[in-house]
Enzyme design. Structure first.
Site, PDB file in Angstrom:
ATOM      1  N   ASP A  18       1.023  15.212  35.470  1.00  0.00           N
ATOM      2  CA  ASP A  18       2.491  15.158  35.507  1.00  0.00           C
ATOM      3  C   ASP A  18       3.065  14.858  34.122  1.00  0.00           C
ATOM      4  OD1 ASP A  18       4.980  15.241  36.610  1.00  0.00           O
ATOM      5  OD2 ASP A  18       4.859  13.302  37.610  1.00  0.00           O
ATOM      6  N   HIS A  35       3.817  22.956  29.538  1.00  0.00           N
ATOM      7  CA  HIS A  35       2.748  23.497  30.388  1.00  0.00           C
ATOM      8  C   HIS A  35       1.630  24.102  29.522  1.00  0.00           C
ATOM      9  CE1 HIS A  35       5.193  22.634  33.817  1.00  0.00           C
ATOM     10  NE2 HIS A  35       6.068  23.608  33.617  1.00  0.00           N
ATOM     11  N   SER A  63       1.591  23.246  43.329  1.00  0.00           N
ATOM     12  CA  SER A  63       1.750  22.792  44.714  1.00  0.00           C
ATOM     13  C   SER A  63       2.530  23.824  45.523  1.00  0.00           C
ATOM     14  CB  SER A  63       2.483  21.449  44.741  1.00  0.00           C
ATOM     15  OG  SER A  63       3.867  21.649  44.575  1.00  0.00           O
ATOM     16  N   GLU A  65       5.044  23.275  46.991  1.00  0.00           N
ATOM     17  CA  GLU A  65       6.471  22.993  46.762  1.00  0.00           C
ATOM     18  C   GLU A  65       6.948  23.498  45.391  1.00  0.00           C
ATOM     19  OE1 GLU A  65       4.314  20.474  47.941  1.00  0.00           O
ATOM     20  OE2 GLU A  65       4.980  20.890  49.983  1.00  0.00           O
ATOM     21  N   ARG A  69      10.773  25.905  42.015  1.00  0.00           N
ATOM     22  CA  ARG A  69      11.233  25.806  40.612  1.00  0.00           C
ATOM     23  C   ARG A  69      11.869  27.137  40.182  1.00  0.00           C
ATOM     24  NH1 ARG A  69       7.493  21.758  37.134  1.00  0.00           N
ATOM     25  NH2 ARG A  69       7.341  20.190  38.740  1.00  0.00           N
ATOM     26  N   LEU A 129     -20.728  20.448  36.908  1.00  0.00           N
ATOM     27  CA  LEU A 129     -19.453  19.945  37.421  1.00  0.00           C
ATOM     28  C   LEU A 129     -18.806  20.960  38.380  1.00  0.00           C
ATOM     29  CD1 LEU A 129     -17.006  17.848  36.947  1.00  0.00           C
ATOM     30  CD2 LEU A 129     -16.123  19.615  35.422  1.00  0.00           C
ATOM     31  N   LEU A 193       1.934  10.011  45.509  1.00  0.00           N
ATOM     32  CA  LEU A 193       0.890  10.989  45.787  1.00  0.00           C
ATOM     33  C   LEU A 193       1.424  12.420  45.901  1.00  0.00           C
ATOM     34  CD1 LEU A 193      -2.102  10.704  46.035  1.00  0.00           C
ATOM     35  CD2 LEU A 193      -1.845   9.956  48.394  1.00  0.00           C
TER      36      LEU A 193
HETATM   37  C1  FPP Z   1       3.757  18.706  36.228  1.00  0.00           C
HETATM   38  O1  FPP Z   1       4.634  18.564  35.142  1.00  0.00           O
HETATM   39  C2  FPP Z   1       2.821  19.806  36.021  1.00  0.00           C
HETATM   40  C3  FPP Z   1       2.790  20.960  36.766  1.00  0.00           C
HETATM   41  C4  FPP Z   1       3.702  21.233  37.872  1.00  0.00           C
HETATM   42  C5  FPP Z   1       1.846  22.040  36.485  1.00  0.00           C
HETATM   43  C6  FPP Z   1       0.498  21.661  35.928  1.00  0.00           C
HETATM   44  C7  FPP Z   1      -0.105  22.893  35.351  1.00  0.00           C
HETATM   45  C8  FPP Z   1      -0.779  22.990  34.175  1.00  0.00           C
HETATM   46  C9  FPP Z   1      -1.120  21.830  33.334  1.00  0.00           C
HETATM   47  C10 FPP Z   1      -1.219  24.306  33.643  1.00  0.00           C
HETATM   48  C11 FPP Z   1      -2.138  25.151  34.450  1.00  0.00           C
HETATM   49  C12 FPP Z   1      -3.287  24.481  35.115  1.00  0.00           C
HETATM   50  C13 FPP Z   1      -4.617  24.816  34.941  1.00  0.00           C
HETATM   51  C14 FPP Z   1      -5.641  24.191  35.852  1.00  0.00           C
HETATM   52  C15 FPP Z   1      -5.084  25.755  33.920  1.00  0.00           C
HETATM   53  P1  FPP Z   1       6.196  18.710  35.403  1.00  0.00           P
HETATM   54  O2  FPP Z   1       6.605  20.085  35.034  1.00  0.00           O
HETATM   55  O3  FPP Z   1       6.535  18.323  36.805  1.00  0.00           O
HETATM   56  O4  FPP Z   1       6.746  17.651  34.379  1.00  0.00           O
HETATM   57  P2  FPP Z   1       8.067  16.778  34.513  1.00  0.00           P
HETATM   58  O5  FPP Z   1       7.910  15.899  35.726  1.00  0.00           O
HETATM   59  O6  FPP Z   1       8.078  15.995  33.240  1.00  0.00           O
HETATM   60  O7  FPP Z   1       9.220  17.731  34.625  1.00  0.00           O
END
Ligand code: FPP
Length: 247
Positions: A18, A35, A63, A65, A69, A129, A193
């Site tokens: 996050d 990202h 997710s 959900e 976005r 892994l 969670l």
């Molecule tokens: C949360 O940050 C993160 C996500 C919703 C996406 C996570 C995805 C990646 C790190 C990239 C792809 C994954 C892999 C396995 C290659 P947020 O956007 O909710 O951040 P914020 O809460 O600060 O807005």
């Protein structure tokens, strides 16, 4: 399981990555840059986990959900996942990493799921892994799908409802065959969670870190393992229980 003492290296670590958006915002960058940098952190944590004896690593990549976005952000995330598999699959395969995908596979358009499934197939015999990618994943949805399956079996007479046990439910979840996470890490200072591994988290330890996901490094991972190693796990009993890492 071996009794006594503190917890050793966790067998299964699950991470809620996050803070990508906030990381970017603080730097005056578009969210997508957060990202993109987050994928570098993914590479680091996969290497770190494999290197320190963790057997299973689950990453909450998208997710059920997250579809709500803005379309451009969803498309950016899909592009990053696609590129991650295309660019990193050969290296992950060489490093003996086995990839598994959890989440709903029905009614998904686009080529991300087929790519993830190809990665699963390519690496299925690897014994290092296990990297579990949670894609289009929501724990309540996962439990509902498992319940639907069991209800159908019962309604058709193939399953006696009296035989529905926690073990049978676990065998019908997307995580069938994967041990429950010993440790769940969430970055960015949020402490919840968010519909992640609700069933499997029954006895997990939680480590909440202030760092935004793009800043996560092998050192941050080591810090989380250190916090975990100081935890005493009792699984509802009175004595500490130490879970041994297999293999
Ligand atoms: C949360 O940050 C993160 C996500 C919703 C996406 C996570 C995805 C990646 C790190 C990239 C792809 C994954 C892999 C396995 C290659 P947020 O956007 O909710 O951040 P914020 O809460 O600060 O807005």
């Amino acid at each position: 399981m071996v009794s006594g003492g503190l917890s050793p290296v966790p067998e299964h670590v699950a991470i809620i990555m996050d803070g990508n958006g906030r990381w970017a915002k603080e730097r005056g960058l578009p969210r997508t840059m957060g990202h993109t940098k987050g994928v570098d952190a993914v590479r680091q944590v996969v290497r770190a986990a494999g290197g320190c004896g963790v057997r299973y690593l689950t990453l909450f990549a998208f997710s059920s959900e997250n579809w709500s976005r803005p379309a451009a952000e969803v498309s950016d995330l899909m592009g990053l996942l696609r590129r991650f598999i295309r660019r990193d699959l050969a290296e992950l395969h060489k490093a003996n990493v086995r990839i598994r995908v959890i989440g709903d596979r029905e009614n998904l358009r686009g080529d991300v799921l087929p790519l993830l499934l190809e990665a699963e197939e390519t690496t299925r015999l690897n014994e290092g892994l296990t990297l579990i990618i949670a894609f289009n994943y929501g724990a309540r949805d996962e439990i509902a799908r498992a319940m639907r399956r069991l209800a159908q079996e019962a309604a058709s007479g193939r399953l006696d409802p009296a035989l529905i046990t926690p073990d049978l439910i676990a065998e019908n979840l997307d995580t069938a065959g994967i041990p429950d996470p010993d440790l769940i890490i969430r970055t960015s200072g949020e402490e919840r969670l968010s519909n992640f591994l609700l069933w499997q988290a029954a006895y997990s330890e939680f480590v909440f870190l202030p760092d935004y996901w793009p800043d996560f490094t092998a050192e941050t991972f080591a810090e989380a393992l250190k916090l975990y190693s100081g935890r005493e796990r009792r699984f509802g009993g009175l004595s500490p229980v130490k879970t041994a890492v297999a293999g």
